[in-house]
Design a protein around this motif. Structure first.
Motif, mmCIF file in Angstrom:
data_model
loop_
_atom_site.group_PDB
_atom_site.id
_atom_site.type_symbol
_atom_site.label_atom_id
_atom_site.label_comp_id
_atom_site.label_asym_id
_atom_site.label_seq_id
_atom_site.Cartn_x
_atom_site.Cartn_y
_atom_site.Cartn_z
ATOM 1 N N CYS A 97 0.859 -1.179 0.000
ATOM 2 C CA CYS A 97 0.000 0.000 0.000
ATOM 3 C C CYS A 97 0.896 1.230 0.000
ATOM 4 O O CYS A 97 1.835 1.316 0.795
ATOM 5 C CB CYS A 97 -0.884 -0.022 1.246
ATOM 6 S SG CYS A 97 -1.723 1.550 1.530
ATOM 7 N N CYS A 149 0.000 3.172 3.836
ATOM 8 C CA CYS A 149 0.315 2.547 5.129
ATOM 9 C C CYS A 149 1.370 1.443 5.003
ATOM 10 O O CYS A 149 1.785 0.875 5.994
ATOM 11 C CB CYS A 149 -0.944 2.015 5.804
ATOM 12 S SG CYS A 149 -1.560 0.475 5.094
ATOM 13 N N CYS A 172 -5.949 -0.978 -0.725
ATOM 14 C CA CYS A 172 -5.605 -1.514 0.588
ATOM 15 C C CYS A 172 -6.883 -1.743 1.406
ATOM 16 O O CYS A 172 -7.739 -0.856 1.481
ATOM 17 C CB CYS A 172 -4.716 -0.500 1.290
ATOM 18 S SG CYS A 172 -4.280 -0.926 2.977
ATOM 19 N N HIS A 224 -7.001 -1.898 4.486
ATOM 20 C CA HIS A 224 -6.810 -1.227 5.768
ATOM 21 C C HIS A 224 -7.104 0.267 5.653
ATOM 22 O O HIS A 224 -7.895 0.812 6.420
ATOM 23 C CB HIS A 224 -5.373 -1.470 6.238
ATOM 24 C CG HIS A 224 -5.015 -0.790 7.510
ATOM 25 N ND1 HIS A 224 -5.576 -1.140 8.716
ATOM 26 C CD2 HIS A 224 -4.143 0.217 7.770
ATOM 27 C CE1 HIS A 224 -5.068 -0.372 9.657
ATOM 28 N NE2 HIS A 224 -4.208 0.454 9.113
ATOM 29 N N CYS A 225 -6.483 0.953 4.660
ATOM 30 C CA CYS A 225 -6.638 2.404 4.561
ATOM 31 C C CYS A 225 -7.239 2.867 3.234
ATOM 32 O O CYS A 225 -7.366 4.064 2.998
ATOM 33 C CB CYS A 225 -5.299 3.097 4.798
ATOM 34 S SG CYS A 225 -4.185 2.996 3.395
#
Ligand code: OAD
Ligand code: ZN
Length: 286
Positions: A139, A142, A168, A170-171
């Motif tokens: 990513c 992050c 991603c 996550h983010c």
């Protein structure tokens, strides 16, 4: 011509003289053009010239991390075209493999992301992929790592307007393959391995034990381009390339050799000089 013949004879002589002499290769896109993969900077056929259709502000933008964040489309188009799997190694790749077979390969520093060195059967311990590869992703925000497929599966698009960019979990930022873009660091393995190899080259007894072969690169991109410059003066260097480049042009050494022509042609002639033509032919046809 005469100069090429002289270079082939001299290198053959040096390799035979010290039967244990090991070779360090430093290579670029020019060793893969005969496989059907365009290089970057050749005037007519190079990628940077032909990227115009991607509407880039400047050619190198396709590998620029800030540009990618704004517009990942050109990189996806390029990646789809160049993705490893559909190309076969060149004669020159198999020529490098011969040095492994003969126990005379120290290292291959490659700027290429086509993984054709490994496809030619060269073991990972000998290969330094200075500009990374498609084997994993991260990513861009992050830095979370993702397996190969997270990007690869997105290359299945039909038109450029329908690309579903890999993001991603996550983010939600974009993820990209671990290929080194302008503005990103080279892998630690590049620096660590070169430190090791350089120490070996600097050793008193190394002068006749090592030869550096630079092939198919314009030596235009740093820090890779400084490797030939950092080779100790007592170590023999040879450039195999269609044109004179980099350190070989700007700080030519008395002992430098130059083969001006195609890397495959040089591979063929050097193999003959070494008595390896049958072995090379066999590798190429397997
Ligand atoms: P370039 O395209 O800059 O240079 C290729 C060199 O190989 C040129 O000097 C050509 O004349 C020569 N050449 C081409 N075909 C050849 C052949 N068959 N035989 C002999 N010589 C030949 O490619 P690189 O130097 O590899 O970055 O470019 C370095 C980096 O710039 C790449 O790794 C890429 C790019 O931005 C990334 O992918 C991250
Ligand atoms: Zn992220």
């Amino acid at each position: 011509d005469d100069a090429n013949l002289k270079a082939v004879k001299k290198l053959g002589f040096l390799l035979r003289k010290t039967s244990g002499a090991n070779v360090i290769f430093m290579v670029g896109a020019g060793i893969s053009t005969s496989c059907g993969i365009p290089d970057f900077r050749s005037p007519e056929t190079g990628l940077y010239r032909n990227l115009a259709k991607l509407n880039l502000p400047f050619a190198e933008a396709v590998f620029d991390i800030d540009f990618f964040e704004e517009n990942p489309k050109p990189f996806y188009t390029l990646a789809k075209e160049l993705y490893p799997g559909k190309f076969k190694p060149s004669k020159f790749h198999f020529f490098m493999k011969l040095f492994q077979d003969e126990n005379r390969l120290r290292r291959i520093y490659t700027q290429n992301i086509d993984t054709l060195e490994a496809q030619a059967g060269i073991n990972a311990e000998y290969i330094v992929e200075a500009h990374g590869n498609f084997a994993s992703n991260h990513c861009i925000k992050c830095k979370k790592q993702f397996p190969m497929n997270y990007f690869k599966e997105k290359l299945d698009f039909k038109t450029e307007d329908s690309i579903d960019f890999a993001r991603c979990d996550h983010c939600k930022s974009l993820i990209k393959p671990n290929i080194v873009f302008f503005g990103e660091n080279l892998p630690a393995r590049f620096f660590d391995t070169w430190e090791d190899d350089l120490e070996t080259l600097e050793d008193k007894s190394s002068a006749s034990e090592y030869i550096v072969i630079v092939a198919g690169t314009s030596l235009a991109v740093y820090p890779f381009a400084s490797l030939p410059h950092e080779v100790p003066a007592k170590i023999r260097r040879i450039l195999i390339n269609k044109e004179m480049v980099g350190s070989f042009a700007q700080e030519k050494r008395k002992t430098d050799l130059m083969f001006k022509g195609s890397t495959d042609d040089a591979a063929q002639r050097l193999a003959e000089e070494m008595g390896w033509s049958e072995k090379l032919k066999k590798l190429c046809n397997e």
